[in-house]
Design an enzyme around this catalytic site. Sequence first.
Site, short mmCIF file in Angstrom:
data_model
loop_
_atom_site.label_atom_id
_atom_site.label_comp_id
_atom_site.label_asym_id
_atom_site.label_seq_id
_atom_site.Cartn_x
_atom_site.Cartn_y
_atom_site.Cartn_z
N ASN A 471 0.85 -1.18 0.00
CA ASN A 471 0.00 0.00 0.00
C ASN A 471 0.89 1.24 0.00
O ASN A 471 1.34 1.71 1.04
CB ASN A 471 -0.91 -0.03 1.23
CG ASN A 471 -2.06 0.94 1.13
OD1 ASN A 471 -1.93 2.01 0.56
ND2 ASN A 471 -3.19 0.57 1.71
N ASP A 472 1.14 1.79 -1.18
CA ASP A 472 2.09 2.90 -1.34
C ASP A 472 1.83 4.08 -0.41
O ASP A 472 2.77 4.59 0.21
CB ASP A 472 2.08 3.40 -2.79
CG ASP A 472 2.68 2.40 -3.75
OD1 ASP A 472 2.33 2.48 -4.94
OD2 ASP A 472 3.49 1.56 -3.33
N PRO A 473 0.60 4.61 -0.34
CA PRO A 473 0.41 5.83 0.45
C PRO A 473 0.27 5.60 1.95
O PRO A 473 -0.05 6.54 2.67
CB PRO A 473 -0.87 6.42 -0.15
CG PRO A 473 -1.63 5.26 -0.62
CD PRO A 473 -0.61 4.26 -1.09
#
Length: 785
Positions: A471-473
């Site tokens: 989950n990048d953010p």
Amino acid sequence: MPLIDFEARLCRLNSPTALPLAAGYLWNKRMMIHMNARGYATAQFMQPEPSKYARAQVLEQKHFMLPEQGTYAHHPGRFFYLKDRDSGDLRSAPYEPVRASWDRFAFNVRPETIGWVLEQGGLRLELDLVLPVDEAVELWELRLSNTGAASRRLSLYPVFPLGLMSWMNQAARFDATLNGIVASSVTPYQKVADYFKNKELKDKVFLLSETVPVAFETCQRPFEGEGGLHHPDAVVAERLLGGTALYENPIAALQFDHDLAAGETVTHRFLFGPAFDHAEIQRAKDAWLSPAGFGRARREYTAYMAHGAGSLNIDFDEEHLATFINCWLPRQVHYHGDTNRLTTDPQTRNFLQDAMGNVYIRPQTVRATLLKALSQQHGNGSMPDGITLYDGAELKYINQVPHTDHCVWLPMLLEAYLDETGDYDVLDVMVTDQETRRPLTVRDRVSRAMQWLIEKVDYRGLSFIEQGDWNDPMNMVGWKGKGVSGWLTIATAYGLNLWAQILANDGRDITQFASAGARFRDAANSHLWDGDWYGRGITDDGVLFGVKADDEGRIYLNPQSFALMGGVADDTKKPIMIRAIEAELETLFGVEMLAPAYTHMREDVGRLTQKHPGVAENGSVYNHAAAFYIYSLYQVGESDKAFELLRRMLVGPDDADYLRRGQMPVFVPNYYRGAQRQFPEAAGRSSHLFNTGTVSWIYRSVIEGLFGLKGCRDGLRISPQLPSQWPTARVTRRFRGAIFDLAIRSDAAVTTTTVICSGATVDGNLIRGFESGKTYYVEVVTPPR
């Protein structure tokens, strides 16, 4: 007439207004174009970094495509104005920017072409776009027919706005030697070093015609005049003025006048694209701008698409789903595996997962992908945040932010690749990394990557998250160095178990990795289980989140999915989790990534909580995460639930669903709007982004889960999990060069699955000893579900 006709190798939209963002896409390894049904386009090419050749009218930030990207009057487009010189009737094809209605409008998306058929008052206009296989150029063919009884005096204007090419230097002129418009620019720069880097850029854009025009215009402002693109002064006038753009924003506009007798047809061909110099434009013209050139491009591109044909063909009652699985799903998988999403530094997780889907399309290419990734492994065993694809490429954007998940995808890719190919020799291939210049086998490199994951834990044995995992953010859970990822802890347990199985199949000692997998499993159950589901992580300040105590983001999908597929959840927890997901996360349009969606910034979680509720990672039906869950449901035998959610992922087939989602069923988008319980009025809306890791996992779920056609070292194991409403199915599976033609049916008289191949019952449902190039007829009988 239905809104959409969905047939084998053709998807047709019959309205220009009902789905205003509906689009198809074409690509080759040098370019991509996302072509809107109304005439707007988003396109880019590689030189070697991604670049635009038709731009907005103002300076825009560099980006690929935006989710739910709207269009506007001066959005880059490919427009063809048509004027009746006697009546003054003015319209444009495909629909923008005049927006005059047509008696018939058909937007035809095929695997090899994008096109339109338009009819109005005795006129028929056919428009087709095709790409060559290995060149950044658009090939447009237009056929205008007079189908009425009287002759017609018509003027045709292909008009391609070029936008703001450069604030430093831009111009455009008509080149009679090329029979087209050439726009030139200088890519802006500030640093002296960039001057030398930019010298090789393709800063020219051309629109060439096979037919000599009667007039042209290269300057946007006088072309539009007071009427704008909707009703341009230059088109209303008798002739385009032949202006030259001298720093003004350029446009490529040509005029052709035709006196068409009844039954007469005229054909035009155009080339549009970027180039370095006049010589390159001339080469493109010589190669493609002719009937023979267009014919060759079509044949070669059709063959190119055939390389991406899937390994599965199915036949069952639901034709809509069968059409998508047989044609459009493998096409999207092929795009990802073939292009690396048109970036020069794909995220490592994307690079590996996209290759996983390509295992079932072109498995021979996956070995090279694996070796490329491992050649960039760090000396400590970790994997970089992105894989650079050419010398001089740099890690950019999100790849400059430290994430901790990249190693975990290696055993997942290897499992799929080895099961499909049986190529265990790859484990002994020597790979030298760029950092230490030390040669190690693939086996040793993956073991080092898994050892890095084993060691990258806190005092509880939970995996550190740093500034994000998959989950990048989720960038502020562990930026102080203490926060941990519940999902990565569980995914690491899964990855270690997979790697132990691969080593066991290879006759190696698995003790180290099997025992470590058990430790991660126990740590997850000790610290993350919240009674009905697993928490998403623990923040730098020691707060467990993704749990019942949270008002927002109280349940996340990913930890539950990987707990199912990796054996972290025991038989008691599994049904509890599935019921919780059904109650908290399932919607009419699929399963949400988290719920409730965040409505304000949570500084100990990160920027995902700043995204609009129900968009992207903040509670949308994020299809990549939904695909993990569908795959996990097949791993635990929940076939009806898996199929139900798989079906919800596909748009259609009824018009109400098309209108709600706003998309044609030619690809799976990265998300549909979520937060259905909070904002039901927007739920289900498509992002229209076809870049997504979803498709690899969905294709794998269909092949190995739904139809149970999973390879192993010794052959092909057959264990279908058809939904209970399907008594029969017919499947053709390509596997290691052989073709298996399977008839699957359920029978209340049997209690276990029986497989009969070439008249003989197969021991253990595992077909061995088959030969490449041969076809085998297989009967599969399963007990009812």
